[in-house]
Motif scaffolding. Structure first.
Motif, mmCIF file in Angstrom:
data_model
loop_
_atom_site.group_PDB
_atom_site.id
_atom_site.type_symbol
_atom_site.label_atom_id
_atom_site.label_comp_id
_atom_site.label_asym_id
_atom_site.label_seq_id
_atom_site.Cartn_x
_atom_site.Cartn_y
_atom_site.Cartn_z
ATOM 1 N N MET A 50 41.215 30.991 39.132
ATOM 2 C CA MET A 50 42.970 30.958 39.808
ATOM 3 C C MET A 50 43.682 30.747 38.300
ATOM 4 S SD MET A 50 45.195 27.478 40.771
ATOM 5 C CE MET A 50 44.752 26.262 39.133
ATOM 6 N N PHE A 51 43.041 31.019 37.811
ATOM 7 C CA PHE A 51 43.774 30.978 35.797
ATOM 8 C C PHE A 51 43.945 32.893 35.797
ATOM 9 C CE2 PHE A 51 42.727 33.015 31.625
ATOM 10 C CZ PHE A 51 44.314 32.561 30.936
ATOM 11 N N ILE A 52 42.622 33.530 36.069
ATOM 12 C CA ILE A 52 42.565 35.097 35.864
ATOM 13 C C ILE A 52 43.174 36.216 37.183
ATOM 14 C CG2 ILE A 52 41.140 37.095 36.138
ATOM 15 C CD1 ILE A 52 38.557 35.281 35.046
ATOM 16 N N ILE A 53 43.496 35.342 38.423
ATOM 17 C CA ILE A 53 44.246 36.280 39.580
ATOM 18 C C ILE A 53 45.822 35.605 38.860
ATOM 19 C CG2 ILE A 53 44.491 36.131 41.837
ATOM 20 C CD1 ILE A 53 41.753 35.375 42.478
ATOM 21 N N LEU A 54 46.165 34.323 38.655
ATOM 22 C CA LEU A 54 47.757 34.024 38.076
ATOM 23 C C LEU A 54 48.276 35.129 37.035
ATOM 24 C CD1 LEU A 54 48.034 30.647 39.209
ATOM 25 C CD2 LEU A 54 48.668 32.591 40.254
ATOM 26 N N SER A 55 47.209 35.170 35.918
ATOM 27 C CA SER A 55 47.398 35.399 34.495
ATOM 28 C C SER A 55 47.182 37.754 35.134
ATOM 29 C CB SER A 55 46.189 35.497 33.891
ATOM 30 O OG SER A 55 45.806 34.375 33.680
ATOM 31 N N MET A 56 46.471 37.908 36.083
ATOM 32 C CA MET A 56 47.241 39.064 36.457
ATOM 33 C C MET A 56 48.472 39.793 37.428
ATOM 34 S SD MET A 56 42.887 40.064 37.915
ATOM 35 C CE MET A 56 43.114 41.861 38.788
ATOM 36 N N ALA A 57 48.188 38.273 38.369
ATOM 37 C CA ALA A 57 49.539 38.639 38.762
ATOM 38 C C ALA A 57 50.616 39.029 37.937
ATOM 39 C CB ALA A 57 49.369 37.511 39.914
ATOM 40 N N LEU A 58 51.308 37.334 37.073
ATOM 41 C CA LEU A 58 52.222 38.051 35.801
ATOM 42 C C LEU A 58 52.384 39.267 35.478
ATOM 43 C CD1 LEU A 58 53.642 36.191 34.295
ATOM 44 C CD2 LEU A 58 52.434 35.319 32.770
ATOM 45 N N LEU A 59 51.020 39.750 35.226
ATOM 46 C CA LEU A 59 50.996 40.953 34.509
ATOM 47 C C LEU A 59 51.509 42.266 35.932
ATOM 48 C CD1 LEU A 59 47.337 40.623 32.579
ATOM 49 C CD2 LEU A 59 49.963 40.777 31.614
ATOM 50 N N ILE A 60 50.888 42.398 36.255
ATOM 51 C CA ILE A 60 51.317 43.393 37.776
ATOM 52 C C ILE A 60 53.139 43.044 37.524
ATOM 53 C CG2 ILE A 60 51.393 43.831 40.091
ATOM 54 C CD1 ILE A 60 48.151 43.127 39.367
ATOM 55 N N SER A 61 53.504 41.726 37.343
ATOM 56 C CA SER A 61 54.914 41.506 38.353
ATOM 57 C C SER A 61 55.753 42.222 36.694
ATOM 58 C CB SER A 61 55.007 40.197 37.890
ATOM 59 O OG SER A 61 54.780 39.278 38.978
ATOM 60 N N MET A 62 55.042 41.205 35.323
ATOM 61 C CA MET A 62 55.614 41.822 33.804
ATOM 62 C C MET A 62 55.662 43.475 34.229
ATOM 63 S SD MET A 62 54.252 39.906 31.752
ATOM 64 C CE MET A 62 54.908 40.258 30.482
ATOM 65 N N ARG A 63 54.531 44.491 34.714
ATOM 66 C CA ARG A 63 55.286 45.649 34.844
ATOM 67 C C ARG A 63 55.889 46.567 35.937
ATOM 68 N NH1 ARG A 63 51.207 49.601 32.541
ATOM 69 N NH2 ARG A 63 51.386 51.327 33.000
ATOM 70 N N LYS A 64 55.831 45.801 36.752
ATOM 71 C CA LYS A 64 57.458 45.941 37.862
ATOM 72 C C LYS A 64 58.364 45.891 37.251
ATOM 73 C CE LYS A 64 54.438 47.163 41.884
ATOM 74 N NZ LYS A 64 55.028 48.083 41.818
ATOM 75 N N LEU A 65 58.655 44.726 36.395
ATOM 76 C CA LEU A 65 59.519 44.788 36.527
ATOM 77 C C LEU A 65 60.329 45.795 34.924
ATOM 78 C CD1 LEU A 65 60.307 40.829 35.364
ATOM 79 C CD2 LEU A 65 61.837 42.237 37.465
ATOM 80 N N GLY A 66 59.535 46.852 34.547
ATOM 81 C CA GLY A 66 59.305 47.750 33.655
ATOM 82 C C GLY A 66 59.313 47.967 32.314
ATOM 83 N N LEU A 67 58.498 45.958 31.570
ATOM 84 C CA LEU A 67 57.826 45.053 30.930
ATOM 85 C C LEU A 67 56.651 46.370 30.340
ATOM 86 C CD1 LEU A 67 58.936 41.943 30.957
ATOM 87 C CD2 LEU A 67 60.664 43.631 29.825
ATOM 88 N N ASP A 68 56.426 46.731 29.492
ATOM 89 C CA ASP A 68 55.210 47.423 28.838
ATOM 90 C C ASP A 68 54.452 46.257 28.739
ATOM 91 O OD1 ASP A 68 53.429 49.508 28.168
ATOM 92 O OD2 ASP A 68 53.826 49.376 26.022
ATOM 93 N N VAL A 69 52.910 46.140 29.279
ATOM 94 C CA VAL A 69 52.084 45.149 29.386
ATOM 95 C C VAL A 69 51.082 45.338 28.275
ATOM 96 C CG1 VAL A 69 52.985 44.308 31.395
ATOM 97 C CG2 VAL A 69 50.638 45.484 31.019
ATOM 98 N N THR A 70 51.149 46.785 28.432
ATOM 99 C CA THR A 70 49.930 46.887 26.490
ATOM 100 C C THR A 70 49.899 46.118 25.534
ATOM 101 O OG1 THR A 70 50.080 48.977 27.515
ATOM 102 C CG2 THR A 70 48.583 49.397 25.716
ATOM 103 N N PRO A 71 50.771 45.541 24.964
ATOM 104 C CA PRO A 71 50.570 44.935 23.589
ATOM 105 C C PRO A 71 50.377 43.447 24.320
ATOM 106 C CG PRO A 71 52.267 46.293 23.824
ATOM 107 C CD PRO A 71 51.983 46.405 24.948
ATOM 108 N N ILE A 72 50.250 43.557 25.255
ATOM 109 C CA ILE A 72 50.114 41.694 25.319
ATOM 110 C C ILE A 72 48.521 41.863 26.217
ATOM 111 C CG2 ILE A 72 50.255 39.967 27.178
ATOM 112 C CD1 ILE A 72 52.649 40.715 28.021
#
Length: 176
Positions: free
Chosen positions: A72-94
């Motif tokens: 659950m932690f892994i999947i929700l973390s991935m969903a959060l990163l994908i969502s942040m990417r959709k919002l135009g945020l750069d997730v590479t530093p995270i």
């Protein structure tokens, strides 16, 4: 009127599309989690039906919860990163920061990780159970507790002995 213009800008078709995409991402993630948890529950139900020992069943419950929470932690973390990417945020530093932190933790926690892995195999392989008389390495006693990090024994004098699972090299289980 100025507030109305800001509201209309926020509710542009592109913003609505992103909101729908993010909602779909989280709904899909939750669906995957529920399907995975059901599969894990079915798997562990089959294992639990093989034994009537409460200690074995409680260890399987611990394993089931550990697997469910990790996934659950892994999947929700991935969903959060994908969502942040959709919002135009750069997730590479995270992601880079998480990798560096993970590396630092792994160097600092090597013993704990070894304990957890050893404990996982002790539980899965059902090497010994609570209440068994055992000799672990050079220590004799009755098993009081088994968890992922340590095994607790009680010796003949009633002393509690805690053995890190990674230090267990040999086990003798005495017949009753």
């Amino acid at each position: 009127m100025d507030y109305y213009n800001k509201l209309v800008l926020r509710l542009s078709p592109a913003a609505i599309e992103k909101a729908i995409q993010i909602t779909i991402i989280f709904m899909a993630s939750l669906s995957i989690i529920l399907i995975f948890q059901r599969a894990v529950r079915l798997f562990f139900t089959g294992l639990k039906s093989r034994s009537r020992l409460t200690s074995y069943v409680s260890r399987l419950n611990t394993m089931e919860n550990l697997i469910n929470n990790s996934v659950m932690f892994i999947i929700l973390s991935m969903a959060l990163l994908i969502s942040m990417r959709k919002l135009g945020l750069d997730v590479t530093p995270i992601i880079t920061g998480a990798g560096i932190i993970g590396l630092a933790i792994s160097f600092g926690a090597q013993t704990i990780v070894r304990d957890l892995i050893s404990g996982f195999f002790i539980i899965v392989e059902n090497q010994y159970n609570i209440g068994d008389s055992v000799k672990i390495n050079d220590t004799k006693g009755d098993v009081q507790k088994i968890n992922l990090r340590t095994t607790e024994l009680k010796d003949s004098k009633g002393n509690a002995i805690f053995l890190p699972n990674s230090e267990i090299k040999s086990v003798v289980v005495y017949k009753k």
